[in-house]
Design an enzyme around this catalytic site. Structure first.
Site, PDB file in Angstrom:
ATOM      1  N   SER A 142      -2.564  -5.770  11.944  1.00  0.00           N
ATOM      2  CA  SER A 142      -2.161  -6.716  12.987  1.00  0.00           C
ATOM      3  C   SER A 142      -0.686  -6.481  13.258  1.00  0.00           C
ATOM      4  O   SER A 142       0.023  -5.879  12.443  1.00  0.00           O
ATOM      5  CB  SER A 142      -2.354  -8.148  12.472  1.00  0.00           C
ATOM      6  OG  SER A 142      -1.695  -9.081  13.304  1.00  0.00           O
ATOM      7  N   TYR A 155      -1.930 -14.766   5.991  1.00  0.00           N
ATOM      8  CA  TYR A 155      -2.312 -13.711   6.942  1.00  0.00           C
ATOM      9  C   TYR A 155      -1.228 -12.635   7.011  1.00  0.00           C
ATOM     10  O   TYR A 155      -1.508 -11.436   6.946  1.00  0.00           O
ATOM     11  CB  TYR A 155      -2.549 -14.351   8.311  1.00  0.00           C
ATOM     12  CG  TYR A 155      -3.168 -13.449   9.347  1.00  0.00           C
ATOM     13  CD1 TYR A 155      -4.552 -13.274   9.424  1.00  0.00           C
ATOM     14  CD2 TYR A 155      -2.379 -12.787  10.277  1.00  0.00           C
ATOM     15  CE1 TYR A 155      -5.123 -12.468  10.398  1.00  0.00           C
ATOM     16  CE2 TYR A 155      -2.945 -11.972  11.249  1.00  0.00           C
ATOM     17  CZ  TYR A 155      -4.312 -11.824  11.309  1.00  0.00           C
ATOM     18  OH  TYR A 155      -4.867 -11.012  12.269  1.00  0.00           O
TER      19      TYR A 155
END
Ligand code: NAD
Length: 260
Positions: A142, A155
């Site tokens: 990401s 995350y």
């Protein structure tokens, strides 16, 4: 281009994983799907992909939050399909909370699915790739593997971990015919992001369209969502001959997010 190759794509019952699975099948790769979903819907998806692309498609229901869930998917593919040539570590979840209120079980789940499962699947796939002298490992990290945002402690930690793991695996496999790269998307309109848009719309009392537009304007200078088809195209490119010397890279697909 990928006729005769077998691809495992984790978290491919939805979103980015499904987009990448479709793109690989479109090039002739056999598929091992994985991810959650209603049994009937998953079977319809599996059979539909087989019909649409004329390739063999199997499904493994391993829960990647469990220790070695990622290894189980790869071993099942090795047993039932004979090889894993392409491994796409895509499954992932999000949880948003300030760090001092972050629920412990959510931390554990995000790290297990978004990071530890990538290690287990890679560990299980590399020996066969080495033996065959060809392999492509594509980790869906990401933009949060490169930079942080507030309230996404688990995350961001997991995705930075995936970027580091990608580099290590690339170095260890550099002379074996295997490449290992990370794709780092910004905002892609999938169920994972739709949930964040819906939360924001409810919080701010605005329409879902406005909440999505505001989310884009804060971070993604192009103000357009990346599509799952575009990410599928990049995954296919990483499996193609021109990409043979790209390894250990973290490729941003984020409309200029990290250029700021
Ligand atoms: P999604 O929610 O649409 O799909 C996630 C997939 O993972 C689904 O198939 C789901 O069933 C599967 N999954 C979730 N938990 C699982 C578990 N315990 N075991 C097995 N499978 C499980 O999400 P998405 O947006 O397509 O995200 C896919 C990947 O892309 C994730 O790793 C995510 O972090 C990453 N990503 C997404 C975006 C975005 O904007 N959507 C941006 C950057 C990175």
């Amino acid at each position: 281009m990928l006729k005769g190759k077998t691809a495992v794509v984790t978290g491919s019952t939805s979103g980015i994983g499904l987009g990448i699975a479709r793109a690989l099948a479109g090039q002739g790769a056999r598929l091992m799907l994985n991810g959650f979903g209603d049994a009937g819907e998953v079977e319809a998806l599996r059979a539909g992909l087989e019909r649409e692309f004329g390739v063999r498609v199997l499904y493994n229901d391993a829960d990647l939050s469990k220790p070695d869930g990622g290894g189980a998917v790869v071993r099942d593919a090795l047993t039932r399909m004979g090889a894993v040539d392409i491994l796409v570590n895509n499954a992932g979840i999000q949880y948003v909370s300030p760090v001092d209120e972050f629920p412990l079980d959510r931390w554990d789940a995000v790290i297990a699915i978004n990071l530890t499962a990538v290690f287990h699947a890679t560990r299980a796939a590399v020996p066969g790739m080495k033996a065959r002298g060809w392999g492509r490992i594509i980790n869906i990290a990401s933009v949060h593997g490169l930079v942080a945002s507030a309230n996404k402690a688990a995350y961001v930690a997991a995705k930075h971990g995936v970027v580091g793991l990608t580099k290590t695996v690339a170095l260890e496999t550099a002379e074996t015919g295997i490449t290992c790269n990370a794709i780092c998307p910004g905002w892609v309109l999938t169920p994972l992001v739709q949930a964040q848009i819906d939360t924001r719309a409810a919080r701010d009392g605005v329409s879902v369209e406005q909440a999505g537009a505001e989310m884009l304007s804060e971070k993604q200078p192009t103000r357009i969502f990346t599509t799952t088809e575009q990410l599928g195209g990049l995954a296919v490119f990483l499996c193609s001959p021109p990409a043979v010397n790209i390894t250990g890279a973290s490729l941003p697909v984020e409309g200029g997010w990290t250029a700021q």
